[in-house]
Design an enzyme around this catalytic site. Sequence first.
Site, PDB file in Angstrom:
ATOM      1  N   ASP A  73       0.853  -1.176   0.000  1.00 21.10           N
ATOM      2  CA  ASP A  73       0.000   0.000   0.000  1.00 21.10           C
ATOM      3  C   ASP A  73       0.901   1.242   0.000  1.00 21.10           C
ATOM      4  O   ASP A  73       2.097   1.125   0.279  1.00 21.10           O
ATOM      5  CB  ASP A  73      -0.866  -0.062   1.264  1.00 21.10           C
ATOM      6  CG  ASP A  73      -1.637   1.198   1.516  1.00 21.10           C
ATOM      7  OD1 ASP A  73      -2.332   1.652   0.594  1.00 21.10           O
ATOM      8  OD2 ASP A  73      -1.533   1.752   2.639  1.00 21.10           O
TER       9      ASP A  73
ATOM     10  N   ASP B 117      -0.313   5.040   1.049  1.00 20.73           N
ATOM     11  CA  ASP B 117      -0.599   6.009   2.113  1.00 20.73           C
ATOM     12  C   ASP B 117      -0.433   5.385   3.497  1.00 20.73           C
ATOM     13  O   ASP B 117      -1.112   4.407   3.841  1.00 20.73           O
ATOM     14  CB  ASP B 117      -2.035   6.540   1.971  1.00 20.73           C
ATOM     15  CG  ASP B 117      -2.177   7.498   0.796  1.00 20.73           C
ATOM     16  OD1 ASP B 117      -1.281   8.336   0.609  1.00 20.73           O
ATOM     17  OD2 ASP B 117      -3.185   7.396   0.060  1.00 20.73           O
TER      18      ASP B 117
ATOM     19  N   GLU C 254     -16.751   3.769   5.269  1.00 21.02           N
ATOM     20  CA  GLU C 254     -15.575   2.969   4.929  1.00 21.02           C
ATOM     21  C   GLU C 254     -15.020   2.238   6.150  1.00 21.02           C
ATOM     22  O   GLU C 254     -14.603   1.080   6.067  1.00 21.02           O
ATOM     23  CB  GLU C 254     -14.483   3.888   4.329  1.00 21.02           C
ATOM     24  CG  GLU C 254     -13.243   3.144   3.865  1.00 21.02           C
ATOM     25  CD  GLU C 254     -12.147   4.075   3.329  1.00 21.02           C
ATOM     26  OE1 GLU C 254     -12.046   5.231   3.790  1.00 21.02           O
ATOM     27  OE2 GLU C 254     -11.392   3.636   2.450  1.00 21.02           O
TER      28      GLU C 254
ATOM     29  N   SER D 161     -16.357  11.713  -6.472  1.00 16.95           N
ATOM     30  CA  SER D 161     -15.088  12.429  -6.364  1.00 16.95           C
ATOM     31  C   SER D 161     -14.506  12.673  -7.766  1.00 16.95           C
ATOM     32  O   SER D 161     -13.968  13.750  -8.065  1.00 16.95           O
ATOM     33  CB  SER D 161     -14.122  11.616  -5.506  1.00 16.95           C
ATOM     34  OG  SER D 161     -12.855  12.199  -5.493  1.00 16.95           O
TER      35      SER D 161
ATOM     36  N   SER E 187      -2.513   1.374  -4.764  1.00 17.11           N
ATOM     37  CA  SER E 187      -3.131   2.434  -3.969  1.00 17.11           C
ATOM     38  C   SER E 187      -4.512   2.813  -4.476  1.00 17.11           C
ATOM     39  O   SER E 187      -4.700   3.066  -5.664  1.00 17.11           O
ATOM     40  CB  SER E 187      -2.237   3.677  -3.989  1.00 17.11           C
ATOM     41  OG  SER E 187      -2.911   4.772  -3.401  1.00 17.11           O
TER      42      SER E 187
HETATM   43  N1  MG7 Z   1     -10.409   8.796  -0.146  1.00 16.22           N
HETATM   44  C1  MG7 Z   1     -11.141   8.230  -1.109  1.00 16.22           C
HETATM   45  N2  MG7 Z   1     -11.618   9.191  -1.943  1.00 16.22           N
HETATM   46  C2  MG7 Z   1     -11.175  10.380  -1.490  1.00 16.22           C
HETATM   47  C3  MG7 Z   1     -11.320  11.713  -1.951  1.00 16.22           C
HETATM   48  O1  MG7 Z   1     -11.955  12.012  -2.967  1.00 16.22           O
HETATM   49  N3  MG7 Z   1     -10.687  12.676  -1.215  1.00 16.22           N
HETATM   50  C4  MG7 Z   1      -9.953  12.370  -0.106  1.00 16.22           C
HETATM   51  N4  MG7 Z   1      -9.359  13.362   0.561  1.00 16.22           N
HETATM   52  N5  MG7 Z   1      -9.792  11.119   0.335  1.00 16.22           N
HETATM   53  C5  MG7 Z   1     -10.407  10.127  -0.344  1.00 16.22           C
HETATM   54  O2  MG7 Z   1      -5.798   6.362  -0.030  1.00 16.22           O
HETATM   55  C6  MG7 Z   1      -7.095   5.900  -0.197  1.00 16.22           C
HETATM   56  C7  MG7 Z   1      -8.032   6.528   0.822  1.00 16.22           C
HETATM   57  O3  MG7 Z   1      -8.378   7.846   0.449  1.00 16.22           O
HETATM   58  C8  MG7 Z   1      -9.672   8.156   0.949  1.00 16.22           C
HETATM   59  C9  MG7 Z   1     -12.439   8.956  -3.112  1.00 16.22           C
HETATM   60  C10 MG7 Z   1     -10.299   6.868   1.429  1.00 16.22           C
HETATM   61  O4  MG7 Z   1     -10.368   6.901   2.850  1.00 16.22           O
HETATM   62  C11 MG7 Z   1      -9.339   5.796   0.946  1.00 16.22           C
HETATM   63  O5  MG7 Z   1      -9.212   4.709   1.817  1.00 16.22           O
HETATM   64 MG    MG Z   2      -2.841   3.049   3.715  1.00 18.73          MG
END
Ligand code: MG7
Ligand code: MG
Length: 317
Positions: free
Chosen positions: A55, A57, A103, A124, A171
Amino acid sequence: MGYDEKNEIQENENWIRIGDLKALHGSRILHPTRVERIINEFIQGGPERMQMVSDFDFTITKQRTDDGGKVLSSFGIFNACKSLPDNFKAETDKLYHIYRPIEIDPHMSKDEKVKYMIEWWTKSSEVTSGFPFDQTEIDDIASKFKHALRDRTHELFEDLQRMQIPLLVFSAGLGNSVVSVLKQADIMYPNVKVVSNFLQYRDGLLDGFQQPMIHTFNKNETVLDGHEYYDLVHSRDHIIVMGDSLGDADMASGVPSSSHILKIGFLFDHVEANMEKYMNTFDIVLVDDQTMDVPRALLELIEKQKLKLKNGGSPPA
Ligand code: MG7
Ligand code: MG
């Protein structure tokens, strides 16, 4: 999973005892005998049979930095870009507050969550459309986070490169940020492949994310099936998986040949409340470990054994 009884290696004079592995001393392991066996299979199999899936992040980047500075996620890096339209931040924040609790909801099943995650990534993607955007904006912000990589990340990537072990960085975040951080840290080696969501352009304007969309719950065989990456690694059946979220543990579940998968989980938030789930999900759980020392220790054992064989059985000079 994929535990092949027939081809099990036998304990011999080279057998490594898990208790002798210093790097694992602080870790939590539910099935030490199984982990010991897998590690020995990896060592005997050599680098040619290895691949790594990680992964990005908070797995390649740190969960906690020494100076307490916040590490932005790959989406966070994009959202920090100055030229984004006024309504963009408000819209994505709104989506985050609706979907993020779903989530991570411990009471909702994965199957139920999937449709919400598809909604989140779709909306998004829609919000990320219709305005001009230059990649250099991401690069400027990403440059600040190349120092937020786990300690010894450079060394890990060098190890993998030297041993010619492929690394898939998988990712559900934004690939443009992931690649930018890795490039600026000088570790985007040819054996590194990033599978993620990348920005799409049409007529010079942003047009959402490229397909296929990768969200929390299809970050596995569902999106990788038929992907060129599988062709590259189909003969590599020894896999190290690394992640910080429970869903990361499934990242290699669809790999065509996988005799042995060793899953390393980095646990930082709510350690006590999460420990049982993490131990049931990952083979090795590392608590507040902001380094790459454990995967590196495993690779070192594999490389040492290879050198030993090359030197006709005597230990390397
Ligand atoms: N995550 C998922 N989406 C978004 C988004 O549009 N904006 C932001 N700031 N965060 C988002 O690295 C993946 C993680 O990023 C988050 C569509 C989710 O929590 C996902 O697990
Ligand atoms: Mg992670």
